[in-house]
Design a protein around this motif. Structure first.
Motif, PDB file in Angstrom:
ATOM      1  N   GLY A  69       0.782  -1.225   0.000  1.00 44.59           N
ATOM      2  CA  GLY A  69       0.000   0.000   0.000  1.00 44.59           C
ATOM      3  C   GLY A  69       0.813   1.273   0.000  1.00 44.59           C
ATOM      4  O   GLY A  69       0.265   2.350   0.256  1.00 44.59           O
ATOM      5  N   ALA A  70       2.111   1.224  -0.301  1.00 40.25           N
ATOM      6  CA  ALA A  70       2.963   2.425  -0.262  1.00 40.25           C
ATOM      7  C   ALA A  70       3.506   2.716  -1.651  1.00 40.25           C
ATOM      8  O   ALA A  70       4.715   2.764  -1.873  1.00 40.25           O
ATOM      9  CB  ALA A  70       4.106   2.222   0.732  1.00 40.25           C
ATOM     10  N   ASN A  71       2.613   2.941  -2.588  1.00 40.89           N
ATOM     11  CA  ASN A  71       3.021   3.181  -3.963  1.00 40.89           C
ATOM     12  C   ASN A  71       3.151   4.671  -4.231  1.00 40.89           C
ATOM     13  O   ASN A  71       2.184   5.429  -4.129  1.00 40.89           O
ATOM     14  CB  ASN A  71       2.007   2.569  -4.934  1.00 40.89           C
ATOM     15  CG  ASN A  71       2.442   2.721  -6.385  1.00 40.89           C
ATOM     16  OD1 ASN A  71       1.951   3.564  -7.111  1.00 40.89           O
ATOM     17  ND2 ASN A  71       3.400   1.895  -6.802  1.00 40.89           N
ATOM     18  N   LEU A  72       4.365   5.125  -4.543  1.00 38.09           N
ATOM     19  CA  LEU A  72       4.657   6.524  -4.899  1.00 38.09           C
ATOM     20  C   LEU A  72       4.093   7.504  -3.879  1.00 38.09           C
ATOM     21  O   LEU A  72       3.461   8.514  -4.234  1.00 38.09           O
ATOM     22  CB  LEU A  72       4.110   6.829  -6.294  1.00 38.09           C
ATOM     23  CG  LEU A  72       4.857   6.172  -7.459  1.00 38.09           C
ATOM     24  CD1 LEU A  72       4.136   6.436  -8.770  1.00 38.09           C
ATOM     25  CD2 LEU A  72       6.280   6.701  -7.530  1.00 38.09           C
ATOM     26  N   LEU A  73       4.318   7.216  -2.616  1.00 38.67           N
ATOM     27  CA  LEU A  73       3.896   8.135  -1.561  1.00 38.67           C
ATOM     28  C   LEU A  73       4.833   9.340  -1.523  1.00 38.67           C
ATOM     29  O   LEU A  73       6.043   9.209  -1.731  1.00 38.67           O
ATOM     30  CB  LEU A  73       3.908   7.430  -0.204  1.00 38.67           C
ATOM     31  CG  LEU A  73       2.941   6.254  -0.033  1.00 38.67           C
ATOM     32  CD1 LEU A  73       3.116   5.639   1.354  1.00 38.67           C
ATOM     33  CD2 LEU A  73       1.507   6.707  -0.257  1.00 38.67           C
ATOM     34  N   PRO A  74       4.309  10.537  -1.245  1.00 36.22           N
ATOM     35  CA  PRO A  74       5.188  11.708  -1.126  1.00 36.22           C
ATOM     36  C   PRO A  74       5.973  11.651   0.177  1.00 36.22           C
ATOM     37  O   PRO A  74       5.742  10.800   1.045  1.00 36.22           O
ATOM     38  CB  PRO A  74       4.204  12.876  -1.128  1.00 36.22           C
ATOM     39  CG  PRO A  74       2.927  12.299  -0.589  1.00 36.22           C
ATOM     40  CD  PRO A  74       2.893  10.874  -1.074  1.00 36.22           C
ATOM     41  N   ALA A  75       6.917  12.573   0.310  1.00 38.26           N
ATOM     42  CA  ALA A  75       7.741  12.633   1.516  1.00 38.26           C
ATOM     43  C   ALA A  75       6.868  12.897   2.735  1.00 38.26           C
ATOM     44  O   ALA A  75       5.946  13.721   2.708  1.00 38.26           O
ATOM     45  CB  ALA A  75       8.790  13.734   1.380  1.00 38.26           C
ATOM     46  N   SER A  76       7.149  12.180   3.827  1.00 37.50           N
ATOM     47  CA  SER A  76       6.373  12.324   5.058  1.00 37.50           C
ATOM     48  C   SER A  76       7.249  11.905   6.228  1.00 37.50           C
ATOM     49  O   SER A  76       8.409  11.523   6.059  1.00 37.50           O
ATOM     50  CB  SER A  76       5.115  11.455   4.992  1.00 37.50           C
ATOM     51  OG  SER A  76       5.457  10.078   4.930  1.00 37.50           O
ATOM     52  N   ALA A  77       6.676  11.970   7.428  1.00 43.01           N
ATOM     53  CA  ALA A  77       7.423  11.556   8.616  1.00 43.01           C
ATOM     54  C   ALA A  77       7.699  10.060   8.598  1.00 43.01           C
ATOM     55  O   ALA A  77       8.665   9.592   9.201  1.00 43.01           O
ATOM     56  CB  ALA A  77       6.645  11.944   9.875  1.00 43.01           C
ATOM     57  N   HIS A 120       7.982   8.146   5.644  1.00 41.49           N
ATOM     58  CA  HIS A 120       8.924   7.922   4.543  1.00 41.49           C
ATOM     59  C   HIS A 120       9.525   9.283   4.191  1.00 41.49           C
ATOM     60  O   HIS A 120       8.900  10.073   3.483  1.00 41.49           O
ATOM     61  CB  HIS A 120       8.215   7.297   3.336  1.00 41.49           C
ATOM     62  CG  HIS A 120       7.496   6.023   3.647  1.00 41.49           C
ATOM     63  ND1 HIS A 120       8.149   4.820   3.807  1.00 41.49           N
ATOM     64  CD2 HIS A 120       6.162   5.769   3.841  1.00 41.49           C
ATOM     65  CE1 HIS A 120       7.265   3.869   4.068  1.00 41.49           C
ATOM     66  NE2 HIS A 120       6.054   4.428   4.096  1.00 41.49           N
ATOM     67  N   TRP A 121      10.736   9.547   4.655  1.00 43.74           N
ATOM     68  CA  TRP A 121      11.324  10.880   4.541  1.00 43.74           C
ATOM     69  C   TRP A 121      11.495  11.341   3.101  1.00 43.74           C
ATOM     70  O   TRP A 121      11.411  12.532   2.823  1.00 43.74           O
ATOM     71  CB  TRP A 121      12.671  10.907   5.261  1.00 43.74           C
ATOM     72  CG  TRP A 121      12.554  10.854   6.752  1.00 43.74           C
ATOM     73  CD1 TRP A 121      11.416  10.672   7.468  1.00 43.74           C
ATOM     74  CD2 TRP A 121      13.606  10.996   7.705  1.00 43.74           C
ATOM     75  NE1 TRP A 121      11.675  10.683   8.807  1.00 43.74           N
ATOM     76  CE2 TRP A 121      13.019  10.878   8.985  1.00 43.74           C
ATOM     77  CE3 TRP A 121      14.978  11.187   7.601  1.00 43.74           C
ATOM     78  CZ2 TRP A 121      13.770  10.964  10.145  1.00 43.74           C
ATOM     79  CZ3 TRP A 121      15.736  11.277   8.764  1.00 43.74           C
ATOM     80  CH2 TRP A 121      15.134  11.164  10.022  1.00 43.74           C
ATOM     81  N   LEU A 122      11.753  10.431   2.194  1.00 48.71           N
ATOM     82  CA  LEU A 122      11.871  10.774   0.774  1.00 48.71           C
ATOM     83  C   LEU A 122      10.783  10.111  -0.052  1.00 48.71           C
ATOM     84  O   LEU A 122      10.893  10.015  -1.277  1.00 48.71           O
ATOM     85  CB  LEU A 122      13.253  10.358   0.237  1.00 48.71           C
ATOM     86  CG  LEU A 122      14.450  11.069   0.863  1.00 48.71           C
ATOM     87  CD1 LEU A 122      15.755  10.541   0.281  1.00 48.71           C
ATOM     88  CD2 LEU A 122      14.362  12.579   0.683  1.00 48.71           C
ATOM     89  N   GLY A 123       9.737   9.650   0.602  1.00 47.17           N
ATOM     90  CA  GLY A 123       8.638   9.009  -0.088  1.00 47.17           C
ATOM     91  C   GLY A 123       8.978   7.586  -0.491  1.00 47.17           C
ATOM     92  O   GLY A 123       9.939   6.986  -0.005  1.00 47.17           O
ATOM     93  N   THR A 124       8.166   7.042  -1.390  1.00 46.13           N
ATOM     94  CA  THR A 124       8.381   5.681  -1.890  1.00 46.13           C
ATOM     95  C   THR A 124       8.411   5.707  -3.411  1.00 46.13           C
ATOM     96  O   THR A 124       7.942   6.660  -4.048  1.00 46.13           O
ATOM     97  CB  THR A 124       7.274   4.727  -1.412  1.00 46.13           C
ATOM     98  OG1 THR A 124       5.996   5.223  -1.868  1.00 46.13           O
ATOM     99  CG2 THR A 124       7.259   4.631   0.103  1.00 46.13           C
TER     100      THR A 124
END
Length: 295
Positions: free
Chosen positions: A67-75, A77-81
């Motif tokens: 469920g972590a497809n091309l996620l933006p940067a966040s706490a 995933h610091w650089l996204g996925t």
């Protein structure tokens, strides 16, 4: 019975330094201030981050997170996925480790090989002619063109990157040491040593190598910065470190078509490449400036 020294005698003073003769600074003292310090800090931060990748990476660099497809940067995933659900920050850390491993092998190997060829060619006219022509051929090819040619023969991969960097560095260090040997050989003190029976290898060991150490150190720093770029560029065009293994260049290549979704996917590796290259260049400039002052 106590014996005392005559009152008129005092200990001889320690010999004073000769006036007007400045003390030669240590070659690495230039790294303690100014651009040398900045470059050392930049390189040190990136190197520590790469070496500590197994401790700092929050995810396995090859793990596909559900469920972590091309996620933006966040706490989380610091650089996204990326497009296959992998954590980009973790892959960037391991990409640093891969880059450092390649340049740590390739640059010293190219420097030592080139230095040996340069020293031997300074002793033999026949070897010198052959070595200089080989150097001309290697220097005639841009590094990436040489990389593409070798990848067509050896196949893509980290080994090919090492071979390309070594081949690019051999003529540079070969001519550096050859020039130092020819220059030092003509100095009066070397001629005097030769007259009294000093052999050629003794002259190389006692005079040529010490005089070539500082310029070679500057060239090593420059070569490291170039090697960072070469590894990243070869991985970017697909002939370097092979997927799914992480590499800074391959991460940037994968991010090109997803910049509108997750720009941090490219930003992180690019910042690392720029920081590492800039750090090595600042170190090289500081060492070169310190050498001029010492001279």
């Amino acid at each position: 019975m106590t014996v005392t020294a005559p009152t008129g005698l005092v200990p001889a003073p320690a010999p004073a330094a000769r006036p007007g003769v400045p003390r030669r600074p240590h070659p690495l003292s230039a790294l303690r201030r100014g651009r040398g310090l900045v470059g050392t800090v930049l390189v040190g931060v990136v190197v520590l981050a790469g070496l500590a990748a197994p401790l700092l990476a929050p995810y396995d660099p090859l793990a596909q997170i559900p469920g972590a497809n091309l996620l933006p940067a966040s706490a989380t995933h610091w650089l996204g996925t990326d497009e296959v659900n992998r954590d980009v920050f973790s892959r960037t850390l391991y990409g640093i480790l891969a880059n450092l491993g390649i340049i740590a092998v390739a640059v010293p190997l190219g420097a030592v090989t080139g230095a040996l060829v340069g020293l031997v060619s300074s002793l033999s006219a026949a070897v010198d002619v052959v070595a200089q022509r080989v150097f001309d051929v290697l220097l005639a090819f841009p590094v990436l063109i040489l990389g593409i040619a070798l990848a067509a023969v050896l196949g893509p991969g980290a080994t090919t990157v090492v071979v390309v960097i070594v081949a690019a560095e051999i003529p540079i260090f070969g001519r550096l040491l050859r020039g130092a040997a020819l220059r030092v050989r003509e100095t009066p003190y070397v001629e005097a040593a030769t007259v009294v029976g000093a052999g050629r290898w003794w002259v190389l060991r006692r005079h040529v190598l010490p005089n070539a150490a500082e310029p070679a150190g500057v060239q090593v720093a420059v070569s490291l910065s170039v090697a960072v770029f070469v590894e990243s560029a070869m991985s970017f065009i697909g002939i370097g470190v092979r997927p799914p293994d992480p590499s800074l260049g391959s991460i940037v290549a994968d991010s090109v078509q997803y910049l509108d979704v997750n720009p941090a996917m490219a930003l992180g590796p690019l910042v690392v490449i720029t920081t590492l290259t800039l750090g090595f260049l600042l170190v090289a400039q500081a060492l070169a400036a310190g050498r001029r002052v010492a001279g």
